[in-house]
Write an enzyme that holds these catalytic residues in place. Structure first.
Site, PDB file in Angstrom:
ATOM      1  N   SER A   1     -40.468 -22.071  73.130  1.00  0.00           N
ATOM      2  CA  SER A   1     -40.210 -22.536  74.735  1.00  0.00           C
ATOM      3  C   SER A   1     -39.010 -21.735  75.197  1.00  0.00           C
ATOM      4  O   SER A   1     -38.225 -20.953  74.621  1.00  0.00           O
ATOM      5  CB  SER A   1     -39.647 -24.047  74.585  1.00  0.00           C
ATOM      6  OG  SER A   1     -39.110 -24.522  75.972  1.00  0.00           O
TER       7      SER A   1
ATOM      8  N   TYR B   1     -34.191 -30.855  71.503  1.00  0.00           N
ATOM      9  CA  TYR B   1     -35.163 -30.040  71.572  1.00  0.00           C
ATOM     10  C   TYR B   1     -34.633 -28.552  71.702  1.00  0.00           C
ATOM     11  O   TYR B   1     -35.386 -27.804  71.203  1.00  0.00           O
ATOM     12  CB  TYR B   1     -35.854 -30.435  72.986  1.00  0.00           C
ATOM     13  CG  TYR B   1     -36.822 -29.749  73.381  1.00  0.00           C
ATOM     14  CD1 TYR B   1     -38.191 -30.134  72.722  1.00  0.00           C
ATOM     15  CD2 TYR B   1     -37.049 -28.587  74.450  1.00  0.00           C
ATOM     16  CE1 TYR B   1     -39.352 -29.482  73.269  1.00  0.00           C
ATOM     17  CE2 TYR B   1     -38.146 -27.944  74.520  1.00  0.00           C
ATOM     18  CZ  TYR B   1     -39.446 -28.478  74.019  1.00  0.00           C
ATOM     19  OH  TYR B   1     -40.612 -27.837  74.361  1.00  0.00           O
TER      20      TYR B   1
HETATM   21  P1  NAI Z   1     -48.410 -32.548  74.097  1.00  0.00           P
HETATM   22  O1  NAI Z   1     -47.748 -33.960  73.887  1.00  0.00           O
HETATM   23  O2  NAI Z   1     -49.914 -32.769  74.762  1.00  0.00           O
HETATM   24  O3  NAI Z   1     -48.762 -32.070  72.826  1.00  0.00           O
HETATM   25  C1  NAI Z   1     -48.132 -32.237  71.504  1.00  0.00           C
HETATM   26  C2  NAI Z   1     -48.891 -32.530  70.431  1.00  0.00           C
HETATM   27  O4  NAI Z   1     -47.938 -32.646  68.842  1.00  0.00           O
HETATM   28  C3  NAI Z   1     -49.571 -33.925  70.290  1.00  0.00           C
HETATM   29  O5  NAI Z   1     -51.029 -33.721  70.227  1.00  0.00           O
HETATM   30  C4  NAI Z   1     -48.944 -34.693  69.517  1.00  0.00           C
HETATM   31  O6  NAI Z   1     -49.914 -35.821  68.951  1.00  0.00           O
HETATM   32  C5  NAI Z   1     -48.449 -33.705  68.557  1.00  0.00           C
HETATM   33  N1  NAI Z   1     -47.348 -34.294  67.485  1.00  0.00           N
HETATM   34  C6  NAI Z   1     -46.383 -34.983  67.818  1.00  0.00           C
HETATM   35  N2  NAI Z   1     -45.931 -35.223  66.779  1.00  0.00           N
HETATM   36  C7  NAI Z   1     -46.554 -34.679  65.471  1.00  0.00           C
HETATM   37  C8  NAI Z   1     -46.325 -34.756  64.093  1.00  0.00           C
HETATM   38  N3  NAI Z   1     -45.284 -35.376  63.467  1.00  0.00           N
HETATM   39  N4  NAI Z   1     -47.328 -34.095  63.432  1.00  0.00           N
HETATM   40  C9  NAI Z   1     -48.491 -33.422  64.091  1.00  0.00           C
HETATM   41  N5  NAI Z   1     -48.414 -33.716  65.347  1.00  0.00           N
HETATM   42  C10 NAI Z   1     -47.721 -34.131  65.986  1.00  0.00           C
HETATM   43  O7  NAI Z   1     -47.636 -31.473  74.869  1.00  0.00           O
HETATM   44  P2  NAI Z   1     -47.778 -29.746  74.949  1.00  0.00           P
HETATM   45  O8  NAI Z   1     -47.170 -29.349  76.240  1.00  0.00           O
HETATM   46  O9  NAI Z   1     -49.271 -29.442  74.547  1.00  0.00           O
HETATM   47  O10 NAI Z   1     -46.837 -29.434  73.552  1.00  0.00           O
HETATM   48  C11 NAI Z   1     -47.194 -28.428  72.758  1.00  0.00           C
HETATM   49  C12 NAI Z   1     -46.090 -27.666  72.447  1.00  0.00           C
HETATM   50  O11 NAI Z   1     -45.556 -26.779  73.260  1.00  0.00           O
HETATM   51  C13 NAI Z   1     -44.803 -28.315  71.792  1.00  0.00           C
HETATM   52  O12 NAI Z   1     -44.182 -27.687  70.796  1.00  0.00           O
HETATM   53  C14 NAI Z   1     -43.935 -28.114  73.015  1.00  0.00           C
HETATM   54  O13 NAI Z   1     -42.385 -28.331  72.849  1.00  0.00           O
HETATM   55  C15 NAI Z   1     -44.295 -26.835  73.402  1.00  0.00           C
HETATM   56  N6  NAI Z   1     -43.737 -26.355  74.922  1.00  0.00           N
HETATM   57  C16 NAI Z   1     -44.617 -27.323  75.966  1.00  0.00           C
HETATM   58  C17 NAI Z   1     -44.236 -26.899  77.247  1.00  0.00           C
HETATM   59  C18 NAI Z   1     -44.866 -27.529  78.285  1.00  0.00           C
HETATM   60  O14 NAI Z   1     -44.337 -27.484  79.681  1.00  0.00           O
HETATM   61  N7  NAI Z   1     -45.981 -28.397  78.313  1.00  0.00           N
HETATM   62  C19 NAI Z   1     -43.368 -25.755  77.702  1.00  0.00           C
HETATM   63  C20 NAI Z   1     -42.644 -25.204  76.463  1.00  0.00           C
HETATM   64  C21 NAI Z   1     -42.753 -25.510  75.115  1.00  0.00           C
END
Ligand code: NAI
Length: 261
Positions: free
Chosen positions: A145, A158
């Protein structure tokens, strides 16, 4: 399109939504074989699976909690069992919640660190173990991130998890470079996914975030998926140990824009 990705086996954690889903679909368009890990939303994972297949790829969905060693082992084993090998591991699963640092319950801290940092470590370790044992010049991509470099009040867990990912990735890249195993990070800025849904539904908060992005708009998941396929492809063959920021310039001190300061 990256023709070398055709038939490659990629495992993506947290792939039933957001960035994980967008990456799964893009790898499907590249005709890769995709292991879709999901935490608790089987229905969404099944629909991602169907979309990957429709796009021209192969896919399998596997439940698993990335904080659990056995579950992460099972993700890699599923790739091998279903598709014969593993070429690319994408440690994408992540969580966050805002709490003033002096009031943060240990449970919140532990949940974010164990999902974002320990989960990425376990995924990296299991993939690299498989690559080393099978003499594969494999690829690991960790979802970091902008907060691996920008401090983030109310999100100390985070920021610590993503800062940890930075040096974890650099260390693994250095350690396994002689074997041709590449390890890189993607550093997204503010992207339109479920993790931000509540914030971006509020026009005031959305505008506030946009004001911190020199390019002036919130990114789309497809713009991150485009980075992932490049890092996974041969086109980035000499790239290891980096964080590729895809953030509309957010890490470039936007408050100094237009000669301020
Ligand atoms: P999101 O909430 O749609 O995706 C996160 C996913 O991780 C979800 O599908 C959730 O079910 C899964 N998850 C949570 N805990 C889990 C576990 N214990 N085991 C397996 N899966 C688990 O949000 P997004 O944005 O797609 O996030 C994906 C990654 O991108 C994360 O690591 C987040 O920190 C990173 N990120 C996102 C940004 C954004 O602006 N959307 C910016 C920078 C980084």
């Amino acid at each position: 399109m990256y023709t070398d990705l055709k038939g490659k086996v990629v495992a993506i954690t947290g792939a039933s939504s957001g960035l994980g889903k967008a990456m799964a679909l893009r790898f499907g368009q590249e005709q890769a074989k995709v292991v879709i890990n999901y935490f608790n939303n089987e229905k969404d994972a099944q629909s991602v699976k169907e979309e990957v297949q429709k796009a021209g790829g192969e896919a399998v969905a596997v439940q698993g909690d990335v904080t659990k060693e056995e579950d992460v082992k099972n993700i890699v084993q599923t790739a091998v069992k279903e598709f014969g090998t593993l070429d690319i591991m994408i440690n994408n699963a992540g969580v966050e919640n805002p709490v003033p640092s002096h009031e943060m319950p240990l449970n919140d801290w532990n949940k974010v660190i164990s999902t974002n940092l320990t989960g990425a470590f376990l995924g990296s370790r299991e993939a690299i173990k498989y690559y080393v044992e099978n003499n594969i010049k494999g690829n690991v991509i960790n979802m970091s991130s902008v907060h691996e470099m920008i401090p983030w009040p109310l999100f100390v867990h985070y920021a610590a998890s993503k800062g940890g990912i930075k040096l974890m990735t650099e260390t693994l890249a250095l350690e396994y470079a002689p074997k041709g195993i590449r390890v890189n990070n993607i550093g997204p800025g503010a992207i339109n996914t479920p993790i931000n849904a509540e914030k971006f539904a509020d026009p005031v908060q959305k505008k506030d975030v946009e004001s911190m992005i020199p390019m002036g708009y919130i990114g789309e998941p497809e713009e991150i998926a485009a980075v992932a396929v490049w890092l996974a492809s041969k086109e980035s063959s000499y790239v290891t140990g980096i964080t590729l920021f895809a953030d509309g310039g957010m890490t470039k001190y936007p408050s100094f824009q237009a000669g301020r300061g």
